[in-house]
Design an enzyme around this catalytic site. Structure first.
Site, short mmCIF file in Angstrom:
data_model
loop_
_atom_site.label_atom_id
_atom_site.label_comp_id
_atom_site.label_asym_id
_atom_site.label_seq_id
_atom_site.Cartn_x
_atom_site.Cartn_y
_atom_site.Cartn_z
N PHE A 32 0.83 -1.20 0.00
CA PHE A 32 0.00 0.00 0.00
C PHE A 32 0.87 1.25 0.00
O PHE A 32 1.89 1.31 0.70
CB PHE A 32 -0.87 0.07 1.27
CG PHE A 32 -1.76 -1.11 1.51
CD1 PHE A 32 -3.07 -1.11 1.07
CD2 PHE A 32 -1.30 -2.21 2.23
CE1 PHE A 32 -3.91 -2.19 1.33
CE2 PHE A 32 -2.13 -3.29 2.48
CZ PHE A 32 -3.44 -3.28 2.03
N ASP A 33 0.42 2.26 -0.72
CA ASP A 33 0.91 3.61 -0.49
C ASP A 33 0.28 4.11 0.81
O ASP A 33 -0.69 3.54 1.31
CB ASP A 33 0.51 4.49 -1.68
CG ASP A 33 1.02 5.92 -1.53
OD1 ASP A 33 2.11 6.12 -0.97
OD2 ASP A 33 0.31 6.84 -1.97
#
Length: 304
Positions: free
Chosen positions: A165-166
């Protein structure tokens, strides 16, 4: 409009996926675009006994469903098909599901209408689609959703599901990203240093990450079927607020990569990510050269 998040199973991760994300429907979609709905329907019915080729999300779905085989206490994951096809043309999709042995039993076919309103009744934690408009509507309704942009139909040799994930606008809100976009890097760094002990508000994927951790908690740490990573352009000193935020939420992330603006793709490849979620299209395009990538059209970088 915000839809009530009703009937969400407390002990099961529910992922909704569109037919075009699960299977390769490029040929039939091209017919729809060129010749219209009737030609599309006719083509699907004529080919309903021909199994569709796997799409960008196929390998991810296989790994998600495989987790159930590792659970001694019943299924931990459910995958639901959400499709703008009609039930009639959807027969080919269910035949393809059966062909590949995917344990998907629930579905919604909406005959061309956006299916996002069914995300809440199904209790889905995540919606993956090839339709950016459906994804945007789902995000606006308060649910995690992403447009899947790339992928391989074959699962990685490692049978552990690896999800990256960012941070800002994905796991966290975009409040800090707004400062960066509007005032620049120095103002962003000064704000994060000053706010280091104040947790960030949650972003659209917070609940999805929490549901992943619930599954992880059912297994010994060295035998978990899931591994997660935060892959962010942040660097020190902006890292501290992220660490403290996750600690406050009671959510662990297995790996955290603070890249300070370095390209994310090689690091995602090193992590062996099955999928990566990011809000910025430029980052998605770079990452897509290395791993399956999904765009999260949320926050200031996606504002008109």
């Amino acid at each position: 409009m915000t839809l009530p998040n009703v009937n969400k199973p407390a002990q099961k991760l529910v992922v909704a996926i569109s037919s075009r994300a699960l299977f390769n429907l490029d040929d039939s979609h091209a017919i729809f675009e060129a010749e219209g709905k009737e030609a599309f329907c006719r083509y699907q019915i004529e080919h309903e006994e021909v199994a569709l080729e796997p799409g960008y999300g196929f390998a991810l779905v296989k790994k998600l469903l495989a987790i159930n085989g590792k659970s001694p206490d019943g299924p931990l994951v459910e995958v639901i098909l959400i499709s703008q096809n009609s039930a009639d043309t959807g027969l080919r999709i269910f035949n393809s599901i059966d062909h590949y042995g995917l344990k998907i039993t629930r579905a919604a076919f909406t005959s061309g209408v956006s299916p996002f309103s069914y995300i809440a009744p199904f209790g889905a934690h995540l919606f993956l689609s090839a339709n950016a408009e459906d994804v945007s509507k789902t995000l606006a309704a308060g649910f995690a959703a992403a447009t899947i942009l790339s992928g391989s139909p074959s699962a990685h040799p490692n049978d552990q599901l690896r999800i990256a994930f960012d941070g800002d606008s994905v796991l966290f809100s975009d409040e800090s990203e707004q400062i960066y976009q509007q005032q620049g890097l120095k103002a962003f760094a000064d704000n994060e240093r000053a706010q280091a002990k104040n947790p960030l508000p949650g972003g659209p994927f917070k609940d999805f990450l929490s549901a992943l951790q619930h599954i992880q908690n059912q297994f010994a740490a060295d035998n978990s079927p899931i591994r997660t990573a935060l892959v962010t352009a942040r660097s020190a000193p902006a890292h501290e607020r992220v660490v403290r935020t996750l600690r406050t939420w009671g959510i662990r992330i297995d790996e955290a990569l603070f890249l300070g603006g370095l390209p994310k793709g090689p690091f995602l490849q090193a992590f062996d990510a099955d999928i990566f979620f990011d809000d910025q299209k430029a980052h998605c395009e770079s990452a897509a050269e290395h791993v399956t990538t999904a765009h999260v059209p949320h926050g200031i970088t996606n504002s008109p």
